[in-house]
Write a protein that holds these residues in place. Structure first.
Motif, mmCIF file in Angstrom:
data_model
loop_
_atom_site.group_PDB
_atom_site.id
_atom_site.type_symbol
_atom_site.label_atom_id
_atom_site.label_comp_id
_atom_site.label_asym_id
_atom_site.label_seq_id
_atom_site.Cartn_x
_atom_site.Cartn_y
_atom_site.Cartn_z
ATOM 1 N N SER A 77 0.820 110.844 77.040
ATOM 2 C CA SER A 77 -0.605 110.784 77.377
ATOM 3 C C SER A 77 -1.450 111.447 76.283
ATOM 4 O O SER A 77 -2.491 110.920 75.875
ATOM 5 C CB SER A 77 -0.833 111.470 78.721
ATOM 6 N N LYS A 78 -0.966 112.608 75.787
ATOM 7 C CA LYS A 78 -1.685 113.317 74.724
ATOM 8 C C LYS A 78 -1.661 112.531 73.410
ATOM 9 O O LYS A 78 -2.655 112.498 72.681
ATOM 10 C CB LYS A 78 -1.075 114.700 74.512
ATOM 11 N N LYS A 116 -4.095 109.650 73.736
ATOM 12 C CA LYS A 116 -5.474 110.129 73.674
ATOM 13 C C LYS A 116 -5.875 110.409 72.229
ATOM 14 O O LYS A 116 -6.973 110.046 71.789
ATOM 15 C CB LYS A 116 -5.651 111.376 74.523
ATOM 16 N N THR A 174 -6.195 107.141 70.353
ATOM 17 C CA THR A 174 -7.422 106.468 70.799
ATOM 18 C C THR A 174 -8.644 107.106 70.159
ATOM 19 O O THR A 174 -9.539 106.412 69.649
ATOM 20 C CB THR A 174 -7.547 106.535 72.338
ATOM 21 N N ASP A 175 -8.691 108.443 70.188
ATOM 22 C CA ASP A 175 -9.817 109.167 69.578
ATOM 23 C C ASP A 175 -9.921 108.856 68.088
ATOM 24 O O ASP A 175 -11.026 108.663 67.563
ATOM 25 C CB ASP A 175 -9.651 110.675 69.784
ATOM 26 N N GLU A 206 -10.199 108.331 80.421
ATOM 27 C CA GLU A 206 -9.236 108.080 79.332
ATOM 28 C C GLU A 206 -8.697 106.653 79.381
ATOM 29 O O GLU A 206 -8.609 105.981 78.369
ATOM 30 C CB GLU A 206 -8.070 109.075 79.451
ATOM 31 N N SER A 235 -11.241 104.230 78.100
ATOM 32 C CA SER A 235 -11.414 104.279 76.644
ATOM 33 C C SER A 235 -10.268 103.535 75.961
ATOM 34 O O SER A 235 -10.459 102.899 74.937
ATOM 35 C CB SER A 235 -11.480 105.733 76.154
#
Length: 266
Positions: A115-116, A119, A122-123, A149, A152
Motif C-alpha cells: 500500500s505504501k 501510494k 502514485t504520488d 488513495e 487517486s
C-alpha cells in the motif's frame, strides 16, 4: 472583562484532541525493572503448577521467554532477581545480506508495505504529471491528490499512468525505500545483541547459542534449540586413549603396592 474559559472552549478542546492524538502514537516505555518484576511474578505462578507437569518434574524451569532481554539493562535487571535462563538462543540471518529475514518480514507485512509502495509511486506519477501539464490540468491533479488513495490510483490509471508494484525474484524481496525502516530495525537489533551477548557470556551458568535461520524451517530451528538445551543434561561417554589406559594401569599398580605394604605392616 475576559470570558470564562471552560472545558467546552474550542481552544481547550483543540488542545485536548492534540494531546490525545500525540499520546496515541507515542510509544510507551517501561523500565527494565518493571519487565523483570512482571516476569518474576509470572514464573512464580508457573512454579506452583510445575510439579504437576509429569511425575518427578522439577519445580524450577520449564519456561521460555521470546524476544528478551532487549538490552544490557534488561539482562542486569533479570540477573539481580536471579532469573537467569539456562540457555539464550539468538536467531541470525547473515547469508546473502540477510535476505531471508527481510523477505519473511515483507511477506508478513505485505499488504501494508505494498500500500505504501503504491501510494509513493502514485504520488510520483502525479507529481510528474503536474510538471508536464498545463495550469488547468495541474489544478485537476491537485484535486485528485486530496481524494481517497484508491481514487487517486484510479485517476492516475485513467490519465494513462500504469501503476504497478516492482517485480522481484521468488526468494527475494522488493528493495524499495519502504523496506528501509525494517533494515534499520534489524541493524539496531544486531548492534544491541553484540553488547547483550558480551554481557551474558560473563555468566558461566548461561550458555549462548547462535543459530542461522537461512534455509531453515521453524521446526528445524526448534529441534536444534531443543538439542542444545538438552545437551548439558545428557551423559556423554568417550573412548579411552592409549595414554588413558597407561595412566589407569599405573594407578592400579600403585594401589596394589599400597595394599601390599599395609599387609606387611599387619
Amino acid at each position: 472583562g475576559m470570558s470564562e474559559i471552560t472545558a467546552d472552549h474550542p481552544e481547550v478542546q483543540a488542545m485536548v484532541e492534540e494531546a490525545i492524538k500525540s499520546a496515541s502514537v507515542s510509544e510507551v516505555t517501561l523500565s527494565p525493572e518493571i519487565y523483570a518484576e512482571v516476569l518474576e511474578r509470572a514464573i512464580a505462578e508457573l512454579m506452583k503448577k510445575n510439579k504437576d507437569r509429569f511425575p518427578g518434574a522439577p519445580e524450577k524451569g520449564g519456561w521460555v521467554v521470546d524476544n528478551y532481554p532487549l538490552s544490557v539493562d534488561h539482562w542486569s535487571a533479570l540477573s539481580e532477581k536471579g532469573l537467569l535462563p539456562d540457555t539464550v538462543v539468538c536467531l541470525k540471518d547473515t547469508e546473502k545480506d540477510g535476505v531471508c529475514i527481510l523477505r519473511r518480514t515483507y511477506l508478513a507485512n505485505r499488504d501494508e508495505i505494498n500500500s505504501k509502495i503504491l501510494k509513493r509511486l502514485t504520488d510520483e506519477a502525479l507529481e510528474k504529471k503536474e510538471e508536464e501539464e498545463e495550469e488547468e490540468e495541474v489544478r485537476e491533479m491537485q484535486e485528485i491528490l486530496t481524494s481517497e488513495e484508491d481514487q487517486s490510483l484510479e485517476a492516475a490509471v485513467e490519465k494513462g499512468e500504469k501503476i504497478i508494484l516492482p517485480e522481484f525474484a521468488e526468494d527475494d524481496f522488493p528493495d524499495v525505500p519502504e523496506m528501509e525502516i525494517i533494515k534499520r530495525k534489524i541493524d539496531l537489533f544486531m548492534h544491541e545483541w553484540q553488547t547483550v551477548e558480551s554481557e551474558i557470556k560473563q555468566s558461566s551458568l548461561v550458555q549462548v547459542v547462535v543459530l542461522e535461520i537461512a534455509e531453515q524451517t521453524p521446526e528445524s530451528l526448534l529441534n536444534q534449540t531443543m538439542l542444545v538445551m538438552e545437551k548439558p543434561f545428557k551423559y556423554h561417554g568417550w573412548e579411552l586413549s592409549a595414554e588413558d589406559l597407561d595412566e589407569e594401569a599405573e594407578d592400579l599398580a600403585a594401589e596394589e603396592e599400597d595394599e601390599e605394604e599395609e599387609v606387611e605392616e599387619e
